[in-house]
Design a protein around this motif. Structure first.
Motif, mmCIF file in Angstrom:
data_model
loop_
_atom_site.group_PDB
_atom_site.id
_atom_site.type_symbol
_atom_site.label_atom_id
_atom_site.label_comp_id
_atom_site.label_asym_id
_atom_site.label_seq_id
_atom_site.Cartn_x
_atom_site.Cartn_y
_atom_site.Cartn_z
ATOM 1 N N SER A 37 0.896 -1.180 0.059
ATOM 2 C CA SER A 37 -0.087 0.036 0.011
ATOM 3 C C SER A 37 0.703 1.215 -0.004
ATOM 4 C CB SER A 37 -1.062 0.099 1.220
ATOM 5 O OG SER A 37 -0.372 0.147 2.226
ATOM 6 N N LEU A 38 0.214 2.482 -0.348
ATOM 7 C CA LEU A 38 1.017 3.666 -0.425
ATOM 8 C C LEU A 38 1.068 4.081 1.135
ATOM 9 C CD1 LEU A 38 1.678 6.621 -1.482
ATOM 10 C CD2 LEU A 38 -0.794 7.132 -1.272
ATOM 11 N N GLU A 39 0.329 3.524 2.253
ATOM 12 C CA GLU A 39 0.618 3.849 3.713
ATOM 13 C C GLU A 39 1.999 3.194 3.847
ATOM 14 O OE1 GLU A 39 -2.247 3.472 7.232
ATOM 15 O OE2 GLU A 39 -1.607 1.857 6.520
ATOM 16 N N ASN A 40 2.240 2.095 3.313
ATOM 17 C CA ASN A 40 3.408 1.431 3.675
ATOM 18 C C ASN A 40 4.671 2.032 2.978
ATOM 19 O OD1 ASN A 40 1.958 -0.505 5.361
ATOM 20 N ND2 ASN A 40 1.992 -1.934 3.763
ATOM 21 N N LEU B 73 4.823 5.322 1.973
ATOM 22 C CA LEU B 73 5.232 6.668 2.388
ATOM 23 C C LEU B 73 5.456 6.765 3.794
ATOM 24 C CD1 LEU B 73 4.967 9.783 1.055
ATOM 25 C CD2 LEU B 73 2.659 9.421 1.817
ATOM 26 N N PHE B 74 5.012 5.965 4.674
ATOM 27 C CA PHE B 74 5.302 6.252 6.246
ATOM 28 C C PHE B 74 6.265 5.217 6.876
ATOM 29 C CE2 PHE B 74 0.860 7.975 5.130
ATOM 30 C CZ PHE B 74 1.112 9.153 5.181
ATOM 31 N N ARG B 75 6.722 4.358 6.120
ATOM 32 C CA ARG B 75 7.447 3.386 7.080
ATOM 33 C C ARG B 75 8.927 3.862 7.336
ATOM 34 N NH1 ARG B 75 8.985 -0.598 2.012
ATOM 35 N NH2 ARG B 75 10.133 0.827 0.731
ATOM 36 N N ARG B 76 9.253 3.483 8.435
ATOM 37 C CA ARG B 76 10.591 3.937 9.027
ATOM 38 C C ARG B 76 11.668 3.242 8.277
ATOM 39 N NH1 ARG B 76 10.150 3.347 15.236
ATOM 40 N NH2 ARG B 76 9.288 1.127 14.493
ATOM 41 N N TYR B 77 12.835 3.913 8.566
ATOM 42 C CA TYR B 77 14.248 3.292 8.275
ATOM 43 C C TYR B 77 14.279 2.783 6.820
ATOM 44 C CZ TYR B 77 13.458 2.759 13.508
ATOM 45 O OH TYR B 77 13.509 3.137 14.590
ATOM 46 N N SER B 78 13.785 3.409 6.084
ATOM 47 C CA SER B 78 13.760 3.033 4.488
ATOM 48 C C SER B 78 13.966 4.396 3.527
ATOM 49 C CB SER B 78 12.591 2.201 4.139
ATOM 50 O OG SER B 78 11.462 3.345 4.155
ATOM 51 N N ALA C 82 -4.688 6.373 1.903
ATOM 52 C CA ALA C 82 -3.463 5.835 1.447
ATOM 53 C C ALA C 82 -3.311 4.392 1.771
ATOM 54 C CB ALA C 82 -2.165 6.287 2.494
ATOM 55 N N SER C 83 -3.974 3.578 2.781
ATOM 56 C CA SER C 83 -3.826 2.187 2.876
ATOM 57 C C SER C 83 -4.725 1.537 2.041
ATOM 58 C CB SER C 83 -4.280 1.896 4.404
ATOM 59 O OG SER C 83 -5.683 2.203 4.317
ATOM 60 N N ASN C 84 -5.676 2.109 1.335
ATOM 61 C CA ASN C 84 -6.271 1.460 0.250
ATOM 62 C C ASN C 84 -5.732 1.771 -1.457
ATOM 63 O OD1 ASN C 84 -8.436 0.480 1.938
ATOM 64 N ND2 ASN C 84 -9.774 1.895 1.557
ATOM 65 N N ILE C 85 -4.686 2.239 -1.512
ATOM 66 C CA ILE C 85 -4.009 2.416 -2.708
ATOM 67 C C ILE C 85 -2.942 1.638 -2.654
ATOM 68 C CG2 ILE C 85 -2.810 4.103 -4.209
ATOM 69 C CD1 ILE C 85 -4.158 6.406 -2.859
ATOM 70 N N LEU C 86 -3.076 0.515 -3.706
ATOM 71 C CA LEU C 86 -2.046 -0.271 -3.907
ATOM 72 C C LEU C 86 -1.144 -0.095 -4.942
ATOM 73 C CD1 LEU C 86 -4.095 -3.789 -3.041
ATOM 74 C CD2 LEU C 86 -2.797 -2.387 -1.424
ATOM 75 N N HIS D 200 12.241 -3.823 2.022
ATOM 76 C CA HIS D 200 11.493 -4.554 3.193
ATOM 77 C C HIS D 200 10.387 -5.224 2.839
ATOM 78 C CE1 HIS D 200 13.589 -1.883 6.306
ATOM 79 N NE2 HIS D 200 13.787 -1.317 5.159
ATOM 80 N N ARG D 201 9.784 -6.241 3.419
ATOM 81 C CA ARG D 201 8.636 -6.952 2.907
ATOM 82 C C ARG D 201 7.168 -6.021 3.097
ATOM 83 N NH1 ARG D 201 6.659 -12.716 5.198
ATOM 84 N NH2 ARG D 201 4.770 -12.824 4.271
ATOM 85 N N SER D 202 6.689 -6.245 2.072
ATOM 86 C CA SER D 202 5.424 -5.382 1.970
ATOM 87 C C SER D 202 4.292 -6.033 2.994
ATOM 88 C CB SER D 202 4.637 -5.348 0.492
ATOM 89 O OG SER D 202 3.405 -5.030 0.635
ATOM 90 N N ASN D 203 3.608 -5.108 3.585
ATOM 91 C CA ASN D 203 2.364 -5.559 4.188
ATOM 92 C C ASN D 203 1.199 -6.035 3.658
ATOM 93 O OD1 ASN D 203 3.724 -5.295 6.730
ATOM 94 N ND2 ASN D 203 3.313 -3.267 7.333
ATOM 95 N N GLY D 204 1.212 -5.882 2.201
ATOM 96 C CA GLY D 204 0.204 -6.008 1.401
ATOM 97 C C GLY D 204 -1.210 -5.386 1.574
ATOM 98 N N HIS D 205 -2.209 -6.064 1.357
ATOM 99 C CA HIS D 205 -3.522 -5.304 1.521
ATOM 100 C C HIS D 205 -4.011 -5.025 2.727
ATOM 101 C CE1 HIS D 205 -4.557 -6.779 -2.903
ATOM 102 N NE2 HIS D 205 -3.547 -7.292 -2.508
#
Length: 468
Positions: free
Chosen positions: A175-178, A180-185, A221-225, A420-425
Motif C-alpha cells: 500500500s501507499l501507506e506502507n 510513504l510512512f514506513r521507517r528506516y527506508s 493511503a492504505s487502500n491505494i496499492l 522491506h517486505r510489504s504488508n500487502g492489502h
C-alpha cells in the motif's frame, strides 16, 4: 438473523452445502458463466447493485450471475485456496485489517483451464468484524463488474459454508501507506509520488464517470496499492456506494469512513456525493506532499490534523517549502509542488461545489509528471584544498532548492528499491476488534523528535435519509 440466512442462500446457493433446497454444484473448474450476447459493457446502467439484493429472490440471484458474467471470476474451493497459500502459512502472511488477514499465494497454471499461473493475494473475511458479510458481498458485486487499469483486479472468490474469501492480483509494493510512512527506508521519490497521485485520480475518475456512478467512500493511503512500477490501484470496495440517480443530488446513508479523510459535510449530515471522494483525494495529495499522516495525535495540538495545519501554506508559494516532506531532501519540482498544492487547496474546500471533478484533477496532475526542475542530487560539501584557499572560512552552501547546479536542467530521478517486505492489502483499520494496533509505535521525524503515529480512526454513525 433468519432474514440474513435467507438472503445469503438466495444469492449464493453454493455457499450453503447440505441444504435441502440448494445443492452445491461440483466446485472444480467453476467459473462465472460467459456473458450472453445481451450483456452491456462494464459501468452500464444495467450493472447490478447491492441494494438490488436487499430482498433477493431466485430472479435476483440469476441477475447477479448474469451481472458477473464476462468478468471471468473464478469460484474457488477452500481446499484449493489452502493449497495456493500453503495452508495459509505464517510465511505467506502479508497483513491484516478490519476485513481480515491477507496471505500471499501462487496459482499453478494447471489448477483450472483459462487461469494462468500467477501470484495472488488471498483475503479472508473475519467473521467477528463489523459488517463483514455486506462488505464481502459489496466487494464481489463491484469488482466483479468494474474493470480498469487503476482498480485492483478481483480474480475470484470462495463462499463455502461459513468461509468467505477473496482472491486478488498480487501487487508487490503493497500500500501507499506502507511506502510513504514506513521507517528506516529510503524516501518515496517525487516522480513516484506524482505517478501514484495520477493513477489513483484516474481510478476515482473512472468510478465517478461511469454511466451508473460509484462513490468510493473510503479513499485513503492504505487502500491505494502499488505495483512494481508504482502504478496505483484502488482496493477495498467494501464501503463503495452507488451514486445518486435521477434528480437526486446525493445519497443519504450511514456515515462510515476514516477520520481525517472523510469530507466534513458527509460527517455532519450523512449526505454522500462524488465530491466527498474529491475531498479525500485532497487529503492523500497532502500526505504525498508533506510525508505526514492525515491524523497524528503525537504532534502538537495545532499540527495533529494535517488539513487544518497545512491549508494556510498551500496558496503561499513562499511558505510551501516549510511543509514539504523533509525526507525528499529538496529533490522535488518547485513548479510541480506549487501546482499540486493549489490543486489540493481546491479539493479540500469546505464547499463541495467549489471542488474540482476528478476528471479535472487528472488533467491538472498529468502535466506535473514532466517538469524538469528537479535537482540532480543533494549538495555535497567539499573540504577546501590547500592551494591557498585553505585558510578561508568553510561556509555551508545553499540548499539544492535555493541554488540549482548549473547543469541541473535535466530530470534525473533516484528511484529507491524497497528491501522491506510489504504488508500487502490493508483494509479498514480498526473496524474489527481483532485488528492489531500496528500504527501506534513512535516514529522519528527528520529533527530526531519522537512522534507517535496513531492509526486511522474509523467513523461509523447513523444518519437518516431518503436512501440507505
Amino acid at each position: 438473523m433468519t432474514v440474513m440466512k435467507i438472503t445469503w442462500k438466495s444469492m449464493f446457493p453454493s455457499c450453503f452445502k447440505g441444504d435441502d433446497d440448494y445443492h452445491s454444484p461440483k466446485p472444480n473448474n467453476k467459473v462465472v458463466a460467459s456473458p450472453p450476447k445481451t450483456t452491456k459493457p462494464e459501468g452500464s446502467l444495467n450493472r447490478i447493485s447491492v441494494t438490488d439484493l436487499s430482498f433477493p429472490s431466485t430472479t435476483l440471484s440469476e441477475d447477479l450471475s448474469i451481472s458477473l458474467a464476462g468478468s471471468n471470476l473464478h469460484v474457488f474451493t477452500l481446499a484449493e485456496l489452502k493449497i495456493i497459500t500453503q495452508g495459509f502459512s505464517s510465511s505467506n502472511f502479508l497483513g491484516e485489517g478490519g476485513f481480515g488477514p491477507v496471505h500471499k499465494g501462487f496459482i499453478d497454471d494447471k489448477l483450472r483451464p483459462g487461469l494462468k499461473a500467477q501470484t495472488v493475494a488471498v483475503k479472508l473475511l473475519d467473521l467477528d468484524g463489523s459488517q463483514g458479510h455486506r462488505e464481502w458481498l459489496t466487494e464481489v458485486v463491484f469488482l466483479g463488474q468494474l474493470r480498469h487499469p487503476h482498480l485492483v483486479k478481483l480474480i475470484g472468490y470462495c463462499c463455502e459454508e461459513e468461509h468467505r474469501l477473496l482472491v486478488y492480483e498480487y501487487l508487490p509494493r503493497g500500500s501507499l501507506e506502507n511506502q510513504l510512512f514506513r521507517r528506516y527506508s529510503a524516501s518515496l521519490p517525487w516522480s513516484a509520488r506524482m505517478k501514484i497521485a495520477v493513477g489513483a485520480a484516474k481510478g476515482l475518475a473512472f468510478l465517478h464517470e461511469a454511466q451508473k456512478p460509484v462513490i468510493y467512500r473510503d479513499f485513503k493511503a492504505s487502500n491505494i496499492l502499488l505495483d512494481s512500477d508504482y502504478g496505483a490501484k484502488l482496493s477495498d470496495f467494501g464501503l463503495a456506494k452507488d451514486g445518486p440517480e435521477g434528480d437526486d443530488t446525493h445519497v443519504s446513508t450511514r456515515v462510515m469512513g476514516t477520520q481525517g479523510y472523510a469530507a466534513p459535510e458527509y460527517v455532519m449530515t450523512g449526505h454522500l456525493t462524488a465530491m466527498s471522494d474529491v475531498y479525500s483525494f485532497g487529503v492523500v495529495l497532502m500526505e504525498l506532499l508533506t510525508g505526514r499522516r492525515s491524523v497524528e495525535k503525537g504532534r502538537p495540538q495545532r499540527e495533529q490534523n494535517l488539513v487544518e495545519w497545512s491549508r494556510p501554506y498551500l496558496n503561499d508559494s513562499r511558505k510551501l517549502s516549510r511543509i514539504m516532506d523533509p525526507r525528499l531532501e529538496g529533490q522535488y519540482s518547485e513548479i510541480g509542488a506549487k501546482k499540486a498544492a493549489a490543486l489540493a487547496y481546491l479539493c479540500l474546500s469546505h464547499r463541495p461545489r467549489s471542488r474540482p471533478t476528478m476528471t479535472t484533477v487528472v488533467k491538472t496532475l498529468e502535466p506535473l509528471q514532466d517538469f524538469d526542475d528537479i535537482p540532480i542530487g543533494p549538495f555535497v560539501y567539499t573540504v577546501p584544498s590547500d592551494n591557498g584557499e585553505g585558510n578561508k572560512d568553510a561556509k555551508e552552501s545553499d540548499t539544492p532548492k535555493e541554488k540549482k547546479r548549473e547543469n541541473g536542467g535535466h530530470n534525473h530521478h533516484h528511484h529507491h528499491r524497497s528491501h522491506h517486505r510489504s504488508n500487502g492489502h490493508r483494509h479498514h483499520p480498526l473496524k474489527s476488534p481483532k485488528t492489531p494496533n500496528s500504527m501506534s509505535q513512535s516514529d522519528k521525524n527528520q529533527n530526531g523528535r519522537s512522534v507517535s503515529t496513531s492509526p486511522d480512526t474509523s467513523i461509523a454513525s447513523e444518519s437518516q435519509g431518503s436512501k440507505v
